[in-house]
Write a protein that holds these residues in place. Sequence first.
Motif, PDB file in Angstrom:
ATOM      1  N   LEU A 173       0.857  -1.180   0.000  1.00 55.52           N
ATOM      2  CA  LEU A 173       0.000   0.000   0.000  1.00 55.52           C
ATOM      3  C   LEU A 173       0.893   1.229   0.000  1.00 55.52           C
ATOM      4  O   LEU A 173       1.763   1.363   0.862  1.00 55.52           O
ATOM      5  N   LYS A 221       1.344  -6.860  -6.198  1.00 55.74           N
ATOM      6  CA  LYS A 221       0.063  -6.302  -5.774  1.00 55.74           C
ATOM      7  C   LYS A 221       0.348  -4.932  -5.158  1.00 55.74           C
ATOM      8  O   LYS A 221       0.923  -4.825  -4.072  1.00 55.74           O
ATOM      9  N   CYS A 223      -1.228  -1.011  -4.332  1.00 53.69           N
ATOM     10  CA  CYS A 223      -2.428  -0.190  -4.164  1.00 53.69           C
ATOM     11  C   CYS A 223      -2.028   1.210  -3.725  1.00 53.69           C
ATOM     12  O   CYS A 223      -1.140   1.376  -2.871  1.00 53.69           O
ATOM     13  N   TYR A 264      -3.848  -0.906  -8.021  1.00 55.57           N
ATOM     14  CA  TYR A 264      -5.186  -0.762  -7.471  1.00 55.57           C
ATOM     15  C   TYR A 264      -5.272   0.583  -6.739  1.00 55.57           C
ATOM     16  O   TYR A 264      -4.250   1.234  -6.484  1.00 55.57           O
ATOM     17  N   VAL A 265      -6.476   0.973  -6.383  1.00 56.58           N
ATOM     18  CA  VAL A 265      -6.688   2.171  -5.568  1.00 56.58           C
ATOM     19  C   VAL A 265      -7.731   1.847  -4.508  1.00 56.58           C
ATOM     20  O   VAL A 265      -8.506   0.898  -4.649  1.00 56.58           O
ATOM     21  N   ASP A 266      -7.761   2.645  -3.437  1.00 60.67           N
ATOM     22  CA  ASP A 266      -8.844   2.471  -2.485  1.00 60.67           C
ATOM     23  C   ASP A 266     -10.001   3.392  -2.849  1.00 60.67           C
ATOM     24  O   ASP A 266      -9.939   4.150  -3.826  1.00 60.67           O
ATOM     25  N   ARG A 286     -10.517  -3.303  -9.406  1.00 62.00           N
ATOM     26  CA  ARG A 286      -9.282  -2.678  -8.923  1.00 62.00           C
ATOM     27  C   ARG A 286      -9.526  -1.523  -7.952  1.00 62.00           C
ATOM     28  O   ARG A 286      -8.658  -0.680  -7.739  1.00 62.00           O
ATOM     29  N   THR A 324     -10.548  -6.967  -2.095  1.00 61.78           N
ATOM     30  CA  THR A 324      -9.529  -6.960  -1.042  1.00 61.78           C
ATOM     31  C   THR A 324      -9.094  -8.385  -0.702  1.00 61.78           C
ATOM     32  O   THR A 324      -7.918  -8.642  -0.447  1.00 61.78           O
ATOM     33  N   PHE A 327      -6.734  -9.342  -3.417  1.00 63.34           N
ATOM     34  CA  PHE A 327      -5.498  -8.568  -3.345  1.00 63.34           C
ATOM     35  C   PHE A 327      -4.545  -9.143  -2.299  1.00 63.34           C
ATOM     36  O   PHE A 327      -3.335  -9.291  -2.552  1.00 63.34           O
TER      37      PHE A 327
END
Length: 331
Positions: A173, A221, A223, A264-266, A286, A324, A327
């Motif tokens: 992250l 992975k 994000c 990916y993004v939150d 994603r 999630t 991921f």
Amino acid sequence: MIRKIDMHAHFFPPITRQEAAALDPLDAPWLRLDGDGSGQIMAGERPFRPVDATLWDPALRLAQMDRHGVDVQILCATPVMFGYRYPAQAAAQWAARMNDLALAHCAHAPDRLKALAQVPLQDLELACREASRARAAGHLGVQIGNHVGARDLDDDALVQFLIHCANEQIPVLVHPWDMMTDGRMKRWMLPWLVAMPAETQLGILSLILSGAFERIPRSLKLCFAHGGGSFAFLLGRVDNAWRHRDIIRQDCPRLPSSYTDRFYVDSAVFDARSLRLLVDVMGEERVLLGSDYPYPLGEQEVGRLVATAGLEDRTVRNILCRNTMAFFGLQ
């Protein structure tokens, strides 16, 4: 059945100034407890941010999760804890200590609380070592800042760290921090409102335009927090520049928008129109539920935006949980 996973939440352990002095006796971060459920993150003698007990008390955290219908929360360091500007060996010891405290926090409800580790990102070897140690100890992955001083994510050592995480199957992250400012954004929280989204977009574009994604295995992975900052809204501008300016294409062999399958993004964008744009740009598989809990700039009712943004039911389920789980490889 798990229905809601919040993958972007923060904690800060109740460390004293004496404990923080092991990192730096003058301005290392520590937690001042005021005895009434409130406290202050301190930087040496200087107040940094007022906080409440949900940041360090797992019982209160779990109670709030129940109120928000959150089944699992994945927590990570408050970015002021990173320690990137300190000597690498001291930062490595600090990171290991903070990571152990994160696991102790999660041990109060190990099925519901999970953690991401921090690493001494200023030193490649030590960062890789701590990432692997923490992963083996039970962390789901690592959280890193989007830069180390003047070194952005396209820096060779930071790219090598991401390659290590790809090879070791350690999810990452990326969180913006230490925002760019020359003093002009000193009021109204403008560093958080203007510079923080720009920092995140800078991190993404540094990987795309530098050709770093050509070197990093596709197995990584990766994000980016806060919905990828300003990336989705300004992607058309970037594509336009790539089409018409050789300098943009120099190290970027493909159209920038074609790289959205590499990260990916939150979902922490706080607006239904923004979330729908984000899903359209990134693809529904994603975008991961992330709240930035428990800070005031985070989502106050975790998951409400996703549930009320007018998305298809399948998309809602994917964002709230399924993406999630995939991921992080959760069962």
